[in-house]
Design a protein around this motif. Structure first.
Motif, PDB file in Angstrom:
ATOM      1  N   ALA A 333       0.818  -1.213   0.000  1.00  0.00           N
ATOM      2  CA  ALA A 333       0.000   0.000   0.000  1.00  0.00           C
ATOM      3  C   ALA A 333       0.852   1.263   0.000  1.00  0.00           C
ATOM      4  O   ALA A 333       0.384   2.343  -0.365  1.00  0.00           O
ATOM      5  N   CYS A 353      -1.120  -6.218  -4.901  1.00  0.00           N
ATOM      6  CA  CYS A 353      -0.826  -5.485  -3.673  1.00  0.00           C
ATOM      7  C   CYS A 353      -0.955  -6.431  -2.488  1.00  0.00           C
ATOM      8  O   CYS A 353      -1.956  -7.149  -2.367  1.00  0.00           O
ATOM      9  N   ARG A 476      -4.768  -1.691   3.676  1.00  0.00           N
ATOM     10  CA  ARG A 476      -5.278  -0.424   3.153  1.00  0.00           C
ATOM     11  C   ARG A 476      -6.543   0.052   3.863  1.00  0.00           C
ATOM     12  O   ARG A 476      -6.961   1.190   3.686  1.00  0.00           O
ATOM     13  N   ARG A 499      -5.069  10.051  -0.792  1.00  0.00           N
ATOM     14  CA  ARG A 499      -5.085   8.636  -0.378  1.00  0.00           C
ATOM     15  C   ARG A 499      -4.305   8.533   0.920  1.00  0.00           C
ATOM     16  O   ARG A 499      -3.239   9.139   1.063  1.00  0.00           O
ATOM     17  N   PHE A 501      -3.598   5.686   4.471  1.00  0.00           N
ATOM     18  CA  PHE A 501      -3.891   4.488   5.252  1.00  0.00           C
ATOM     19  C   PHE A 501      -2.990   4.473   6.475  1.00  0.00           C
ATOM     20  O   PHE A 501      -1.978   5.186   6.541  1.00  0.00           O
TER      21      PHE A 501
END
Length: 548
Positions: A333, A353, A476, A499, A501
């Motif tokens: 990720a 991933c 994620r 984005r 995480f």
């Protein structure tokens, strides 16, 4: 009760008593903590290595290192017979063995022996290596005591890089089919293949045959000297941050992790505009490239950039061979979103991933004929299946194929020998990158221009208990604490190309935050906002994060 079991208990009680009350866990990189707390852990890992070796009926390796951590830390991890990380079920045994009280150690050993039907009469060899930390020699002695306590034979390789240890273990278990399991064998294999690919002349164009090398004041600084001697004019390596000449502490303001996480030029490396530079970490399994331009702006080419460069070149050679081979690239990720788009949309290479940790990437890479895997931090390698190697060997000798097809197959076979397939290897990866840049006639700016990274930011929050935070979907998505993922989602929506995480560290009570957005300012603010929510909802301690 055998004499061996009694010896185990006596040594534990008298020489290596448990000194830490809290539990310690075998994480993605083994055990890692303050060196002063590791003596009894090392002893117990010596015991476990002998049990594992007898169970697998092969040579097991033990590497004493804390990689990119500060010099005061240290750690240990076990290496399985094919040079890979120890399998997950035994990681749980390592954690259990490390945390039992001294008077329970004997019973725990016996329990493992019975559960796995281990023949305790089998003679086994355990390979031991260490990095340059001042604590490593005494900790290695504790490992040796553990190996001897269960009648194993310790073989000490002294100070070596982590990738060298992985290489040695695989060589021993393949009876030197993979390579000669010595330092000299390692240097000879990589350098010979590199010179074979480089040939008598450079492709010139814009490629410059010189790099500035930041050795992080660690083992990578020591070992690169052997490469310098053997490479000669093939590659000019200018060494900096070499502890041998007293330029600084291990990983302090230098090394791959510092350059990647701080996105700054390391101390000790001269600032020459547009000069190609590399930094490795303390045990030489990570590498990043970078340079400062004529305006003194810093440019980073991390594991994502290395992976895309390698995947593109390998695809070109596979297509030139005309052989049907399945090529895939594995990321985590942490991979920059722009790199994933470039790989899938421009290179047309499948991307998978997986969760953070080399063991996860390595395992997934085995599903392909050619599996390229890299973490964004610069830790990665390429794995070739037996099917791929067989087809390439046949193609190189097949007179029915064109000369170009045969030569492409020969190049791929030579590349396999440059690559350390067992684990991420900073020096091996450097030779691979230099091979590709020379073949393309590229300078570092042309490499960088293949795509534009989205600005990103890494932060960490210290928490009371990292185990309270759990994730899914290759880390994620945050599962617990309840409500945190929803808060992250609301924050991300505010930013262009946002984005983010969060994930718990595998070794420390910290939560790591990753964020990317359209601009540097937005990525930094996004990371800080997410860090603040982690602090509030996941039991943050110390000073709270500040939003810029």
């Amino acid at each position: 009760m055998t004499a061996s079991y009694r010896t185990v208990y006596a040594f534990a009680r008298e020489m290596h008593p448990k000194t830490v009350k809290h539990d310690i866990h075998y994480g993605t990189a083994g055990f890692r903590t303050k060196a002063s707390n590791l003596g009894y852990i090392m002893y117990r890992m010596g015991l476990l290595a002998v049990l594992r070796s007898r169970y697998k009926q092969g040579v097991i390796g033990i590497m004493i290192t804390a990689s990119h951590n500060p010099e005061c830390d240290n750690g240990v991890k076990l290496i399985d017979p094919h040079g890979e990380m120890m399998e997950q079920s035994w990681e749980e045994l390592a954690t259990k063995l490390a945390n039992v009280q001294d008077d329970e150690l004997e019973a725990t050993i016996k329990e493992i022996v019975q559960k796995y039907s281990i023949d305790m009469t089998v003679r086994v060899n355990i390979l031991i290596g260490k990095d340059t930390r001042p604590s490593s020699p005494s900790l290695a002695k504790s490992v040796v005591d553990g190996v001897l306590a269960l009648s194993g034979k310790p073989i000490d390789f002294g100070i070596v890089t982590t990738p060298q240890m992985h290489y040695f273990v695989k060589c021993r278990n393949t009876h030197n089919e993979y390579g000669i399991g010595t330092e000299e064998g390692y240097y000879t294999k990589l350098v010979s293949a590199f010179k074979r690919l480089r040939g008598d002349k450079f492709n010139n164009k814009n490629y410059v045959n010189k790099i500035l090398y930041d050795g992080a004041n660690g083992v990578g600084a020591r070992k690169i000297k052997y490469f310098k001697e053997r490479l000669g004019d093939c590659l000019e390596i200018e060494l900096h941050n070499d502890a041998g000449i007293g330029t600084g502490k291990l990983n302090h303001l230098c090394g791959a992790d510092y350059v990647k996480s701080q996105q700054l030029f390391p101390t000790g490396v001269p600032n020459i505009p547009n000069q190609r530079c590399v930094s490795v970490d303390g045990d030489a399994d990570r590498i990043v490239y970078y340079y400062n331009d004529e305006n003194n702006k810093f440019h980073l080419l991390d594991g994502d950039r290395i992976a895309t460069l390698i995947a593109e070149y390998l695809k070109e050679l596979v297509l030139a061979c005309g052989i049907d081979l399945n090529l895939g690239l594995i990321q985590t990720a942490y991979a920059n979103g722009a790199s994933t788009d470039y790989i899938t949309k421009t290179l047309k290479v499948p991307v998978a991933c997986v969760s953070t940790g080399v063991k996860h990437l390595h395992h997934k890479a085995l599903e392909y004929d050619i599996g390229v895997y890299f973490e964004a931090n610069g830790h990665g390698t390429v794995i070739f299946s037996k099917n791929a190697k067989d087809k390439l060997n046949e193609a190189a000798k097949d007179n029915k194929l064109s000369e170009e097809q045969q030569q492409s197959a020969e190049k791929l076979l030579a590349l396999i020998d440059v690559i350390n397939e067992t684990v991420g290897d900073a020096i091996s990866d450097m030779l691979l990158v230099e091979t590709i840049l020379n073949a393309k006639g590229w300078n570092i700016q042309q490499w960088e221009q293949t795509y534009t990274d989205l600005p990103n930011k890494l932060l960490k929050v210290t928490v009371q208990d990292r185990n309270l935070l759990t994730t899914k979907d290759a880390e994620r998505m945050c599962v617990t604490p309840e409500g945190l993922q929803e808060e992250i989602g609301l924050i991300v929506e505010k930013y262009n190309k946002g984005r983010s995480f969060v994930r718990p560290s595998g070794t420390e009570d910290i939560v790591r935050i990753y964020a990317e957005a359209a601009t540097h300012e937005e990525s930094e603010k996004l990371a800080a906002e997410v860090a603040q929510k982690v602090y509030e909802l996941a039991g943050g301690i110390g000073a709270p994060p500040i939003i810029p």
